[in-house]
Design a protein around this motif. Structure first.
Motif, PDB file in Angstrom:
ATOM      1  N   GLN A  90       0.839  -1.193   0.000  1.00 52.09           N
ATOM      2  CA  GLN A  90       0.000   0.000   0.000  1.00 52.09           C
ATOM      3  C   GLN A  90       0.873   1.241   0.000  1.00 52.09           C
ATOM      4  O   GLN A  90       2.008   1.216   0.474  1.00 52.09           O
ATOM      5  CB  GLN A  90      -0.938   0.029   1.207  1.00 52.09           C
ATOM      6  N   MET A  98      -2.422 -11.429 -14.543  1.00 52.40           N
ATOM      7  CA  MET A  98      -3.629 -10.752 -14.071  1.00 52.40           C
ATOM      8  C   MET A  98      -4.719 -11.795 -13.910  1.00 52.40           C
ATOM      9  O   MET A  98      -4.702 -12.838 -14.565  1.00 52.40           O
ATOM     10  CB  MET A  98      -4.077  -9.658 -15.041  1.00 52.40           C
ATOM     11  N   ARG A 121      -9.179 -12.142 -12.735  1.00 51.67           N
ATOM     12  CA  ARG A 121     -10.453 -11.478 -12.437  1.00 51.67           C
ATOM     13  C   ARG A 121     -11.203 -12.374 -11.463  1.00 51.67           C
ATOM     14  O   ARG A 121     -11.536 -13.517 -11.779  1.00 51.67           O
ATOM     15  CB  ARG A 121     -11.258 -11.274 -13.710  1.00 51.67           C
ATOM     16  N   ILE A 156      -2.619  -7.704  -6.151  1.00 54.33           N
ATOM     17  CA  ILE A 156      -2.697  -6.241  -6.102  1.00 54.33           C
ATOM     18  C   ILE A 156      -3.912  -5.825  -6.926  1.00 54.33           C
ATOM     19  O   ILE A 156      -3.931  -6.014  -8.150  1.00 54.33           O
ATOM     20  CB  ILE A 156      -1.413  -5.610  -6.681  1.00 54.33           C
ATOM     21  N   PRO A 157      -4.951  -5.276  -6.272  1.00 55.69           N
ATOM     22  CA  PRO A 157      -6.145  -4.916  -7.035  1.00 55.69           C
ATOM     23  C   PRO A 157      -5.861  -3.794  -8.030  1.00 55.69           C
ATOM     24  O   PRO A 157      -5.190  -2.824  -7.708  1.00 55.69           O
ATOM     25  CB  PRO A 157      -7.151  -4.471  -5.969  1.00 55.69           C
ATOM     26  N   SER A 158      -6.368  -3.953  -9.246  1.00 57.33           N
ATOM     27  CA  SER A 158      -6.207  -2.904 -10.253  1.00 57.33           C
ATOM     28  C   SER A 158      -7.530  -2.212 -10.553  1.00 57.33           C
ATOM     29  O   SER A 158      -7.561  -1.230 -11.282  1.00 57.33           O
ATOM     30  CB  SER A 158      -5.599  -3.477 -11.540  1.00 57.33           C
ATOM     31  N   SER A 159      -8.620  -2.729  -9.963  1.00 54.05           N
ATOM     32  CA  SER A 159      -9.933  -2.120 -10.195  1.00 54.05           C
ATOM     33  C   SER A 159     -10.553  -1.586  -8.908  1.00 54.05           C
ATOM     34  O   SER A 159     -11.724  -1.214  -8.912  1.00 54.05           O
ATOM     35  CB  SER A 159     -10.865  -3.150 -10.852  1.00 54.05           C
ATOM     36  N   ASP A 200      -7.392  -0.342  -2.231  1.00 51.33           N
ATOM     37  CA  ASP A 200      -6.119   0.316  -2.532  1.00 51.33           C
ATOM     38  C   ASP A 200      -4.956  -0.365  -1.802  1.00 51.33           C
ATOM     39  O   ASP A 200      -3.879   0.209  -1.698  1.00 51.33           O
ATOM     40  CB  ASP A 200      -6.176   1.811  -2.185  1.00 51.33           C
ATOM     41  N   GLY A 233      -2.790  -4.254  -1.372  1.00 49.89           N
ATOM     42  CA  GLY A 233      -2.562  -5.584  -1.895  1.00 49.89           C
ATOM     43  C   GLY A 233      -1.878  -6.408  -0.823  1.00 49.89           C
ATOM     44  O   GLY A 233      -1.473  -5.886   0.219  1.00 49.89           O
ATOM     45  N   ASP A 235     -10.441  -7.073 -10.622  1.00 50.68           N
ATOM     46  CA  ASP A 235      -9.241  -7.397 -11.395  1.00 50.68           C
ATOM     47  C   ASP A 235      -8.012  -7.216 -10.509  1.00 50.68           C
ATOM     48  O   ASP A 235      -7.934  -6.253  -9.735  1.00 50.68           O
ATOM     49  CB  ASP A 235      -9.125  -6.491 -12.620  1.00 50.68           C
ATOM     50  N   PHE A 236      -7.049  -8.129 -10.663  1.00 49.21           N
ATOM     51  CA  PHE A 236      -5.855  -8.135  -9.829  1.00 49.21           C
ATOM     52  C   PHE A 236      -4.614  -8.396 -10.658  1.00 49.21           C
ATOM     53  O   PHE A 236      -4.637  -9.218 -11.586  1.00 49.21           O
ATOM     54  CB  PHE A 236      -5.944  -9.241  -8.764  1.00 49.21           C
ATOM     55  N   ILE A 237      -3.539  -7.718 -10.311  1.00 48.20           N
ATOM     56  CA  ILE A 237      -2.210  -8.055 -10.805  1.00 48.20           C
ATOM     57  C   ILE A 237      -1.668  -9.108  -9.847  1.00 48.20           C
ATOM     58  O   ILE A 237      -1.753  -8.952  -8.623  1.00 48.20           O
ATOM     59  CB  ILE A 237      -1.298  -6.817 -10.834  1.00 48.20           C
TER      60      ILE A 237
END
Length: 170
Positions: free
Chosen positions: A22, A58, A60, A84-87, A117, A119, A139-141
């Motif tokens: 974070q 990535m 979902r 790590i959330p991307s959405s 925000d 991960g 969605d996540f990295i």
């Protein structure tokens, strides 16, 4: 069925299991002629085993609604695994330390609610539940280990743990 209470994710509470990724509260330094703040080394990628290499993917995650049942955990003995959330989707993390029989120590099972925000980076070999995105698809990295070798152990828990509610996210 046993109720599992979630707590808010903090770096201190999650430290035995991995890293919290974070920006809030993390140190930074300027790069790109001062136009960018770099929050450096928020998590360590661990990769072991012949032919292993760090990879970035990535995924979902489906939307889950409470209550959620926790029946199994998994671990990755050859590498760490970061989500790590991307959405901006919040998610639930359930972890346990390794017990004396090389299975999860269910008496120390912990659950966390993770803001969209933040991960997490599970240390190599940390028992954890698969991804549970709360309330919406997310969605996540993913940063973890690729390559040959067995890198996923799964175990059924001795009982079902029920997550009925989550603390409010700030």
């Amino acid at each position: 069925m046993t109720t599992l209470t979630l707590e808010l994710l903090t770096k201190e509470a999650f430290a035995p299991f991995g890293d919290v990724i974070q920006i809030d509260g993390s140190e930074w330094f300027p790069i790109n002629n001062g136009t960018t703040k770099r929050y450096h080394n928020l998590g360590r990628v661990e990769v072991t085993g012949e032919g292993g290499l760090p990879i970035i993917s990535m995924c979902r995650g489906d939307a889950f609604q409470l209550p959620v049942e926790v029946k199994m955990l998994e671990r990755h003995p050859l590498g760490s695994q970061a989500f790590i959330p991307s959405s901006g989707a919040p998610f639930i993390v359930v972890v346990a330390p390794n017990g004396a029989d090389d299975k999860p120590d269910e008496s120390q099972l912990k659950g966390f609610i993770v803001r969209g925000d933040q991960g997490v980076n599970y240390h190599r070999g940390t028992w954890h539940h698969p991804l549970v995105t709360l309330g919406c698809e997310g969605d996540f990295i993913v940063v973890d280990r690729g390559g040959p070798g067995h890198n996923c152990d799964e175990v059924q828990l001795s009982q079902v743990y029920l997550i009925e509610s989550a603390p409010a996210l700030a």
